[in-house]
Each structure stands twice: as structure tokens, then as C-alpha cells.
Design an enzyme around this catalytic site. Structure first.
Site, PDB file in Angstrom:
ATOM      1  N   GLU A 137      45.493  27.109  53.034  1.00 34.67           N
ATOM      2  CA  GLU A 137      44.574  25.967  53.208  1.00 34.67           C
ATOM      3  C   GLU A 137      45.428  24.818  53.719  1.00 34.67           C
ATOM      4  O   GLU A 137      46.213  24.237  52.967  1.00 34.67           O
ATOM      5  CB  GLU A 137      43.917  25.610  51.870  1.00 34.67           C
ATOM      6  CG  GLU A 137      43.049  26.710  51.289  1.00 34.67           C
ATOM      7  CD  GLU A 137      41.731  26.892  52.028  1.00 34.67           C
ATOM      8  OE1 GLU A 137      41.325  25.986  52.772  1.00 34.67           O
ATOM      9  OE2 GLU A 137      41.130  27.972  51.884  1.00 34.67           O
ATOM     10  N   CYS A 168      42.285  16.468  52.452  1.00 33.62           N
ATOM     11  CA  CYS A 168      42.375  17.342  53.628  1.00 33.62           C
ATOM     12  C   CYS A 168      41.122  17.228  54.492  1.00 33.62           C
ATOM     13  O   CYS A 168      41.198  17.337  55.711  1.00 33.62           O
ATOM     14  CB  CYS A 168      42.623  18.787  53.207  1.00 33.62           C
ATOM     15  SG  CYS A 168      41.449  19.382  51.988  1.00 33.62           S
TER      16      CYS A 168
HETATM   17  P1  NDP Z   1      53.556  20.307  51.937  1.00 32.78           P
HETATM   18  O1  NDP Z   1      53.278  21.350  52.925  1.00 32.78           O
HETATM   19  O2  NDP Z   1      54.659  19.361  52.193  1.00 32.78           O
HETATM   20  O3  NDP Z   1      53.858  20.936  50.499  1.00 32.78           O
HETATM   21  C1  NDP Z   1      52.947  21.785  49.835  1.00 32.78           C
HETATM   22  C2  NDP Z   1      53.679  22.560  48.762  1.00 32.78           C
HETATM   23  O4  NDP Z   1      54.594  23.478  49.350  1.00 32.78           O
HETATM   24  C3  NDP Z   1      54.506  21.691  47.824  1.00 32.78           C
HETATM   25  O5  NDP Z   1      54.419  22.198  46.516  1.00 32.78           O
HETATM   26  C4  NDP Z   1      55.889  21.871  48.391  1.00 32.78           C
HETATM   27  O6  NDP Z   1      56.912  21.610  47.479  1.00 32.78           O
HETATM   28  C5  NDP Z   1      55.871  23.327  48.757  1.00 32.78           C
HETATM   29  N1  NDP Z   1      56.897  23.740  49.720  1.00 32.78           N
HETATM   30  C6  NDP Z   1      57.606  22.980  50.593  1.00 32.78           C
HETATM   31  N2  NDP Z   1      58.422  23.756  51.351  1.00 32.78           N
HETATM   32  C7  NDP Z   1      58.210  25.038  50.959  1.00 32.78           C
HETATM   33  C8  NDP Z   1      58.718  26.299  51.371  1.00 32.78           C
HETATM   34  N3  NDP Z   1      59.600  26.404  52.352  1.00 32.78           N
HETATM   35  N4  NDP Z   1      58.272  27.405  50.739  1.00 32.78           N
HETATM   36  C9  NDP Z   1      57.343  27.317  49.757  1.00 32.78           C
HETATM   37  N5  NDP Z   1      56.824  26.156  49.330  1.00 32.78           N
HETATM   38  C10 NDP Z   1      57.235  25.029  49.920  1.00 32.78           C
HETATM   39  O7  NDP Z   1      52.168  19.550  51.747  1.00 32.78           O
HETATM   40  P2  NDP Z   1      51.892  18.199  50.989  1.00 32.78           P
HETATM   41  O8  NDP Z   1      52.275  18.344  49.554  1.00 32.78           O
HETATM   42  O9  NDP Z   1      52.480  17.088  51.792  1.00 32.78           O
HETATM   43  O10 NDP Z   1      50.295  18.101  51.034  1.00 32.78           O
HETATM   44  C11 NDP Z   1      49.593  17.457  52.026  1.00 32.78           C
HETATM   45  C12 NDP Z   1      49.032  18.467  53.009  1.00 32.78           C
HETATM   46  O11 NDP Z   1      48.177  19.361  52.326  1.00 32.78           O
HETATM   47  C13 NDP Z   1      48.167  17.835  54.084  1.00 32.78           C
HETATM   48  O12 NDP Z   1      48.506  18.405  55.325  1.00 32.78           O
HETATM   49  C14 NDP Z   1      46.760  18.231  53.689  1.00 32.78           C
HETATM   50  O13 NDP Z   1      45.861  18.292  54.764  1.00 32.78           O
HETATM   51  C15 NDP Z   1      46.997  19.566  53.078  1.00 32.78           C
HETATM   52  N6  NDP Z   1      45.889  19.919  52.203  1.00 32.78           N
HETATM   53  C16 NDP Z   1      45.023  20.890  52.614  1.00 32.78           C
HETATM   54  C17 NDP Z   1      43.923  21.217  51.855  1.00 32.78           C
HETATM   55  C18 NDP Z   1      42.969  22.279  52.280  1.00 32.78           C
HETATM   56  O14 NDP Z   1      42.166  22.710  51.467  1.00 32.78           O
HETATM   57  N7  NDP Z   1      42.991  22.730  53.514  1.00 32.78           N
HETATM   58  C19 NDP Z   1      43.645  20.522  50.584  1.00 32.78           C
HETATM   59  C20 NDP Z   1      44.629  19.535  50.244  1.00 32.78           C
HETATM   60  C21 NDP Z   1      45.705  19.247  51.039  1.00 32.78           C
HETATM   61  P3  NDP Z   1      57.578  20.127  47.454  1.00 32.78           P
HETATM   62  O15 NDP Z   1      56.481  19.170  47.183  1.00 32.78           O
HETATM   63  O16 NDP Z   1      58.544  20.226  46.367  1.00 32.78           O
HETATM   64  O17 NDP Z   1      58.187  19.924  48.823  1.00 32.78           O
END
Ligand code: NDP
Length: 508
Positions: A244, A278
Site C-alpha cells: 500500500e 495516503c
Molecule cells: P517509508 O516508506 O519511509 O517507511 C515505511 C516503513 O518501512 C517504516 O516502518 C520504515 O522504517 C520501513 N522501512 C524503511 N526502509 C525499509 C527497508 N529497506 N526494508 C523494510 N522496511 C523498511 O514510509 P513513511 O513511513 O514515510 O510513510 C509515508 C508513506 O506511506 C507515504 O508515501 C504514504 O502515501 C504512504 N502510505 C500509504 C498508505 C496506503 O494505504 N496506500 C497509507 C498510509 C501511508 P523506518 O521508519 O524506521 O525508516
């Protein structure tokens, strides 16, 4: 189920969780190593069979208790969510408590039906008389990796159907908002969830990678860039993923729309949760005859919004920017647009005297050469563009790598629905936005770069299972016609049978 078996100490690597609205450190949590994640995985796998064996009813009892817990403890939950996100009390109540409160009951009630054995009939005479069944078996251990914008609904919320299906879950919350997930571990324990069935792996991206390496399926919510990395990593172990991802939701306002409702909705759905949703309205296309009136209404409404550190119900309308880097992205989009000729009608500045805020902002004189119209801004901004007609609006709406949500506003709902069907997005509303997310019966998933798979509906729980086909033969001869030894006469008979069955169509 506990996560933090050890308290963080000065020597250990840890994350200081900060309140974005005040800058104060709320609490510290450990960064789990790959080895520690492996230990969680072993514990989860050992506990899962008993959880599966409880059956739908047994699991539903725990989920219903948790539903009550969430509502009984909503003030504590809201306080925790607000403390780590800086969102308003109402954003936490409506979109987090409201969502999860509903979700616990929904999955407890609907899991048995969505995952019931399905009897299948086949038209093929070669399997005549056999019993054909599709069943859904839990995968075992599911990894949920979540973002920071909705620590309860988007991180923990995805664990609920996984649990209802009979899986153990490891949740890796965002590094900036791990506290809500930890509180839910306490809640689930109190509600009788067996140890090891819901565990939280706090940490950074590396901890997320370790989770991917250990689990049987990954449910990821986050940015498109990280989603691609997750899929790459999961490919190493051929682990299925559901993604997502980001969005750039367009809002199309036609000349015959109820302008007051459209303006209220544009204001709310672009600024709610500080625009960090999102499916926020990220850009608006308005037909020329009503453009000026729409812009005037929206600007007036956005100017009236109160922003600041939330101090309980009704205190502010727009909260903080949760993630430090997000402030640079939002500022970058607005500043670049301004330099390229856009006009800022209200807002347009970061406020960092105490806490981290971006003023609710309305932009006009924008076009698709600007990042604010093409890239995910994820902040309290609304760029509005004038269009000649609906055709131009649909073309511009589809001129995006994203395809998460969209909305069309018109008093002609038949035309609105016809236009909705032409928009390349996983969910499109007519005269509404975002509320599709509340109908858990309705699948929600992105097209194009906005994702893979979906949450909600039957698919939203079946993805946490392995599909197994069963064929049971009760009565059969000692030797079927097609079995060895091959004989010319039988082969001829089978050939004629095939011709009869499949060979009578026309070759037009
Ligand atoms: P990120 O992609 O930065 O991070 C999401 C999660 O992935 C965090 O827990 C992060 O950890 C983790 N992560 C980072 N790098 C890795 C890796 N290499 N392998 C595995 N996990 C990893 O997203 P954001 O937290 O910035 O969230 C915002 C984004 O989420 C926006 O783009 C938004 O549109 C999207 N979103 C989409 C939704 C949907 O339903 N389509 C709903 C809500 C949000 P850490 O934080 O420690 O870096």
C-alpha cells in the site's frame, strides 16, 4: 507478545521518540537486531498452531475483547498517538480509534465467511463426481511494516485480519511512531491473546529487512520507493508481498457541483491529519466557470484553520508534521512552485519555533511542470488548477505515476460515475472523498505506483492465507480410461470426445 524484553540503556542503540508538536522526547525504544527479530519469529512460529487451532470463534472472542479495550481506553490511546504524531485529538479519534474499533468487530464477524471452504463445480466431464473444494489456510507468520502517519490504523490495523485468519504477526512500526504499536501489545495481552502471536519489532529500516527475511508474507504500507526495496528483498526468499504505497489523489470539480460542499470537502480532505494521509486530496482541477468561486471559498476556509500543538478536543484543526524530513519535502514543493510562478493564496511557510508545523496552504497558477502537482507532497497544501472541461480534468488526473484514490464532484451523478470509471485509481468517490476507506467491505488498493494487492474485503484477509485446492474422489473404477497402458482404440475415443466437447465452435 512483548517486544521490548529489555529496556534500552545508554550502550544499546535506541530510538528517541519525539513529540513533533513540542519537540520533547516522549520515550526511547530499542533498535532490534536481525538476531532479535529471528528470536521473535521463532516465538511466533511456536505459538501460531495453537492460535490457529482456536478456530474463528475462539479468535473472534479475543478480537471482540480488544475492540472493547480500544474504546474503553480511547483517551490513553489518543494521548499516545498524539504524543508521537503531533496530530489533533480529532484526527486520532476519527481516523484511528474509529477505524480500529470498527475493524476488530468487522474481521471477527466476517473472517469465517471470507475464509470458509468453497465448494466448486467443474464443467469438465473428466472430473465428474469428484468433490472439489477451495480452502484458505493461514500462512503462519505475517510481517506487517507500517508508516508513521497512522500508527494505529495503518500499522496495527493491518494486523487484525492477519490475526483473524489464524496467523502470528510481527509488526515493525515506523521508527518515529512505535509507541502505539507497543501499547497495543499491552492491550492484546490483557485481552487474552496468547504470547508470541502479536509482537512488535521496533527499529529502523534494517529491522524491517530482518522482518522480511523471517516471515511468510509481508504487508507493507509506506512510500513507493521503500515499497520497491521491500519487494526486492522479499524476492530473495520468494515471500509474497502486499504493498500500500503513496498517492497523489486528484479532485475534479465540475461546473454543476455543489460548490459549498466541494469547498468544505477540499479543505477537510487536503488538510485533515495535516495532509499526511495516503488518500489526501493532493491536487484539484476545477472547471473554468466555477474556478474563481471555488478558489475564494477554499482560501477563506483554509485561512480560518487553527494550527498548533494539540491540547485536547477542539483545541486545533491542523496538527504537526510528524516526520522531520517531511517538512523539507512540503517546503520544497511550495518553494519550487512559487519560484516557477505559482501564487500562494494563504500559508506557504514552515513554522518551527516550537514543534514542527507547515502552515495550511493554498496554491494557484500551478501546472504539471511543478512537483506540487505531480509528486506526493504529504502535507497541508492544496494546489488548485483551472481546466476547460471534464475531459481535460480526467487527462490531467491520469497524468500521474500514482493511482491510489480520486474524487469527482458534480450534481449529475450518472456523469460523475462515468468519469470515475475513466480515472486510473484503485478507489474513486463521487461527491465524497476518503470515506470509501471506512467501508471495510470495499477493497482498497492502489493502481500503478500506488501499490500491489489491497486491504479490506475478501481479498484483504485471503492475502494472509494460502489457498489449497482439494479434490476428493469417492467412487471410481479400478482404472480410469486415460491410464496406462495406452491403446489406440481408447486414444481414438478420447480424441473424439474432445472434438465433441471443444471442437464444435466456429472459426470466425
Ligand atoms: P517509508 O516508506 O519511509 O517507511 C515505511 C516503513 O518501512 C517504516 O516502518 C520504515 O522504517 C520501513 N522501512 C524503511 N526502509 C525499509 C527497508 N529497506 N526494508 C523494510 N522496511 C523498511 O514510509 P513513511 O513511513 O514515510 O510513510 C509515508 C508513506 O506511506 C507515504 O508515501 C504514504 O502515501 C504512504 N502510505 C500509504 C498508505 C496506503 O494505504 N496506500 C497509507 C498510509 C501511508 P523506518 O521508519 O524506521 O525508516
Amino acid at each position: 507478545m512483548a517486544i521490548v524484553e529489555r529496556e534500552p540503556s545508554a550502550q544499546q542503540q535506541q530510538i528517541d521518540v519525539e513529540n513533533p508538536a513540542t519537540g520533547a522526547v516522549v520515550r526511547s525504544v530499542p533498535i532490534l537486531s536481525a538476531e532479535e527479530v529471528r528470536t521473535l519469529a521463532e516465538r511466533g512460529r511456536a505459538a501460531q498452531p495453537a492460535w490457529e487451532a482456536l478456530g474463528f470463534e475462539g479468535r473472534a472472542r479475543v478480537l471482540r475483547r480488544a475492540q472493547k479495550w480500544v474504546l474503553d481506553h480511547r483517551e490513553r490511546l489518543i494521548e499516545t498517538i498524539v504524543s508521537e504524531t503531533g496530530k489533533t485529538h480529532e484526527d486520532a479519534l476519527l481516523a484511528e480509534i474509529g477505524y480500529v474499533g470498527n475493524a476488530f468487530g468487522f474481521w471477527a464477524k466476517n473472517a469465517p465467511e471470507y475464509l470458509a471452504d468453497e465448494k466448486v463445480r467443474s464443467a469438465n466431464p473428466f472430473v465428474l463426481g469428484r468433490k472439489l473444494v477451495v480452502r484458505y489456510a493461514p500462512l503462519g507468520l505475517v510481517g506487517v511494516i507500517g508508516p508513521w502517519n497512522y500508527p494505529l490504523s495503518n500499522s496495527f490495523g493491518d494486523c487484525i485480519p492477519a490475526l483473524a485468519a489464524g496467523n502470528a504477526v510481527i509488526l515493525k512500526p515506523s521508527e518515529v511512531t512505535p509507541l502505539t504499536s507497543l501499547l497495543m501489545a499491552e492491550a492484546m495481552r490483557e485481552c487474552g491473546l496468547p504470547d508470541g502471536i502479536y509482537q512488535v519489532a521496533t527499529g529502523l529500516g534494517e529491522t524491517g529487512q530482518a522482518v522480511i527475511d523471517e516471515v511468510d508474507m509481508v504487508m507493507f504500507t509506506g512510500s513507493t520507493a521503500t515499497g520497491k526495496k521491500v519487494m526486492e528483498r522479499a524476492a530473495r526468499t520468494l515471500t509474497p508481498v502486499s504493498l500500500e504505497l503513496g498517492g497523489k489523489d486528484p479532485m475534479i470539480v465540475l461546473a454543476d457541483a455543489d460548490l459549498e460542499r466541494a469547498a468544505n470537502a477540499a479543505t477537510y480532505y487536503s488538510m485533515q491529519n495535516g495532509g499526511q494521509t495516503c488518500i489526501s486530496v493532493e491536487r484539484a482541477y476545477v472547471e473554468a466557470p466555477v474556478y474563481d468561486a471555488f478558489v475564494a471559498k477554499v482560501t477563506q476556509k483554509v485561512k480560518a484553520l487553527r494550527q498548533g500543538a494539540p491540547a485536547g478536543p477542539g483545541s486545533v484543526d491542523v496538527g504537526a508534521i510528524t516526520f522531520p524530513k517531511q517538512l523539507d519535502i512540503v517546503s520544497g514543493h511550495v518553494d519550487a512552485a512559487r519560484s516557477a510562478g505559482a501564487t500562494v493564496l494563504t500559508g506557504g511557510h514552515a513554522r518551527t519555533e516550537s514543534g514542527r508545523f507547515y502552515e495550511p496552504t493554498v496554491l494557484v497558477d500551478v501546472d504539471h511542470s511543478m512537483a506540487c502537482m505531480t509528486e506526493e507532497t504529504f502535507g497541508p497544501t492544496l494546489p488548485i488548477m483551472r481546466v476547460n472541461d471534464a475531459e481535460e480534468a480526467v487527462k490531467l488526473a491520469n497524468d500521474s505515476p500514482y493511482g491510489l484514490g480520486a474524487s469527482v464532484w458534480t450534481s449529475d451523478v450518472t456523469r460523475g460515475e462515468a468519469l470515475a470509471r475513466r480515472i486510473e485509481a484503485g478507489a474513486v468517490c463521487v461527491n465524497d472523498a476518503q470515506v470509501n476507506y471506512l467501508a471495510l467491505e470495499l477493497p482498497m488498493g492502489g493502481w500503478k505506483s500506488s501499490g500491489l494487492g489491497s486491504r479490506h474485503g475478501a481479498g484483504g484477509i485471503r492475502k494472509y492465507t494460502r489457498q489449497q485446492s482439494l479434490l476428493v474422489t469417492r467412487l471410481a473404477p479400478k482404472r480410469d480410461l486415460h491410464m496406462f497402458p495406452y491403446k489406440a482404440k481408447t486414444t481414438g475415443l478420447l480424441g473424439r470426445a474432445m472434438k465433441l466437447l471443444y471442437g464444435r465452435g466456429k472459426r470466425d
